[in-house]
Design a protein around this motif. Sequence first.
Motif, mmCIF file in Angstrom:
data_model
loop_
_atom_site.group_PDB
_atom_site.id
_atom_site.type_symbol
_atom_site.label_atom_id
_atom_site.label_comp_id
_atom_site.label_asym_id
_atom_site.label_seq_id
_atom_site.Cartn_x
_atom_site.Cartn_y
_atom_site.Cartn_z
ATOM 1 N N ASP A 135 0.833 -1.213 0.000
ATOM 2 C CA ASP A 135 0.000 0.000 0.000
ATOM 3 C C ASP A 135 0.862 1.254 0.000
ATOM 4 O O ASP A 135 0.544 2.234 -0.682
ATOM 5 C CB ASP A 135 -0.923 -0.013 1.208
ATOM 6 N N ASP A 136 1.956 1.239 0.772
ATOM 7 C CA ASP A 136 2.886 2.374 0.765
ATOM 8 C C ASP A 136 3.456 2.587 -0.634
ATOM 9 O O ASP A 136 3.635 3.727 -1.076
ATOM 10 C CB ASP A 136 4.036 2.130 1.744
ATOM 11 N N GLU A 139 0.844 4.289 -2.802
ATOM 12 C CA GLU A 139 0.730 5.699 -2.417
ATOM 13 C C GLU A 139 1.908 6.501 -2.944
ATOM 14 O O GLU A 139 1.739 7.645 -3.406
ATOM 15 C CB GLU A 139 0.672 5.806 -0.895
ATOM 16 N N ARG A 173 -1.583 -3.853 3.399
ATOM 17 C CA ARG A 173 -1.806 -3.341 4.747
ATOM 18 C C ARG A 173 -2.911 -4.139 5.446
ATOM 19 O O ARG A 173 -2.849 -4.359 6.662
ATOM 20 C CB ARG A 173 -2.179 -1.856 4.688
ATOM 21 N N ASN A 193 -1.445 10.102 11.706
ATOM 22 C CA ASN A 193 -1.695 9.388 10.446
ATOM 23 C C ASN A 193 -3.094 9.647 9.908
ATOM 24 O O ASN A 193 -3.399 9.249 8.769
ATOM 25 C CB ASN A 193 -1.488 7.884 10.635
ATOM 26 N N ARG A 200 0.653 12.377 2.124
ATOM 27 C CA ARG A 200 0.534 10.919 2.101
ATOM 28 C C ARG A 200 -0.764 10.467 2.768
ATOM 29 O O ARG A 200 -1.418 9.544 2.284
ATOM 30 C CB ARG A 200 1.741 10.254 2.776
ATOM 31 N N ASN A 201 -1.137 11.102 3.855
ATOM 32 C CA ASN A 201 -2.385 10.730 4.510
ATOM 33 C C ASN A 201 -3.585 11.020 3.617
ATOM 34 O O ASN A 201 -4.547 10.235 3.570
ATOM 35 C CB ASN A 201 -2.534 11.481 5.831
ATOM 36 N N ARG A 204 -3.725 8.323 1.039
ATOM 37 C CA ARG A 204 -4.125 7.048 1.646
ATOM 38 C C ARG A 204 -5.603 7.011 1.997
ATOM 39 O O ARG A 204 -6.297 6.030 1.714
ATOM 40 C CB ARG A 204 -3.284 6.802 2.894
ATOM 41 N N ARG A 220 -4.321 -0.815 -6.025
ATOM 42 C CA ARG A 220 -3.053 -0.754 -5.286
ATOM 43 C C ARG A 220 -2.027 -1.739 -5.828
ATOM 44 O O ARG A 220 -0.861 -1.384 -6.052
ATOM 45 C CB ARG A 220 -3.315 -0.994 -3.794
#
Length: 332
Positions: A135-136, A139, A173, A193, A200-201, A204, A220
Amino acid sequence: MSRPPAVARVLERVTATARRYEMFLPGQKVLVSVSGGPDSVCLLYSLHGLRRLLRIDLEVFHLDHRLRRDSGKDGEYVRRLAGRLTLPFHLRICEFEPKDGDSIEAWGRGMRMFYSAEVRRETGAERLAEGHTLDDQAETVLIALIRGGGIDALGGIEPTLGGEVQPLIDVRRSEVEAFCGALRLRPRRDPTNQDTRLLRNAVRLKVLPAIERSVGRDVRATLARTADTIRQDEHFLKRLALEAAEQLVEEQPDGFGIDAVGLLTVPRPIAARVVRDLMYRLEAAPTQESIEAVLDLAAGRPGRRRDLAGGLVASRDSGYVSLSRTSPESRV
């Protein structure tokens, strides 16, 4: 005793990823960076469960960034986890603060790299394991598109970069959460977060879900696969740029000299990479405008000079474009 399916699934994925990218060699000491959040807790327990299979020794690192009043509780939680697993624990408390205008994410990563490098030197750890997930990765690709990053940025997070490795990079995630739940772990939750003022938040919590609702499918894994493909192209172009630099660049007392005619004979994307890499070596952040200015000097007549971003200066003589600093104090 058999492992819960959620745990077995992650361990299988981590094993495959570690082998695919040759993350570890037998007998290596691995410093595991643990914030106390779900991803890093999953990382720690995964590597602990696989330590005999991978033949690695583990130690635990935590950095208290001091960005929240109760941040010290995260360190105590990680200390308890390390004790439960009978692993050496290394705590560092950040002595710096972000400056106005700094990206908190970039600043935090810089601090982790600084302090983890210190601990690696002290312990002899040959690898630093971090807990970035699939997931990171997705993103990161979207953030690169939003910011207008080049192909290197679109390649996302490198699974292996120097001594840094990302064993969870193929793990979702949702799988991390299921792993922690199956082992009845209770990771720490960082309230920042949820702050969607941070890019980034926002990606996400808002952008990715909105895209998936609009197209009716999971994107994703697709974005992560795209990053993998782009990264392979990036590695190839990087090799070409290094080979070109060996032929075109010579070191000078205050910087570098680039063969002007030679620079114009290589494909422009490779020429731009040669220039960009030299700017990095001079500890300046390359900009598109600065790179174009150097290429313009190479194509033009001798005697011209351009001031560049980051305190660099480029000048054209009869055979070379010289790239140097105006002064040591001009670094950014």
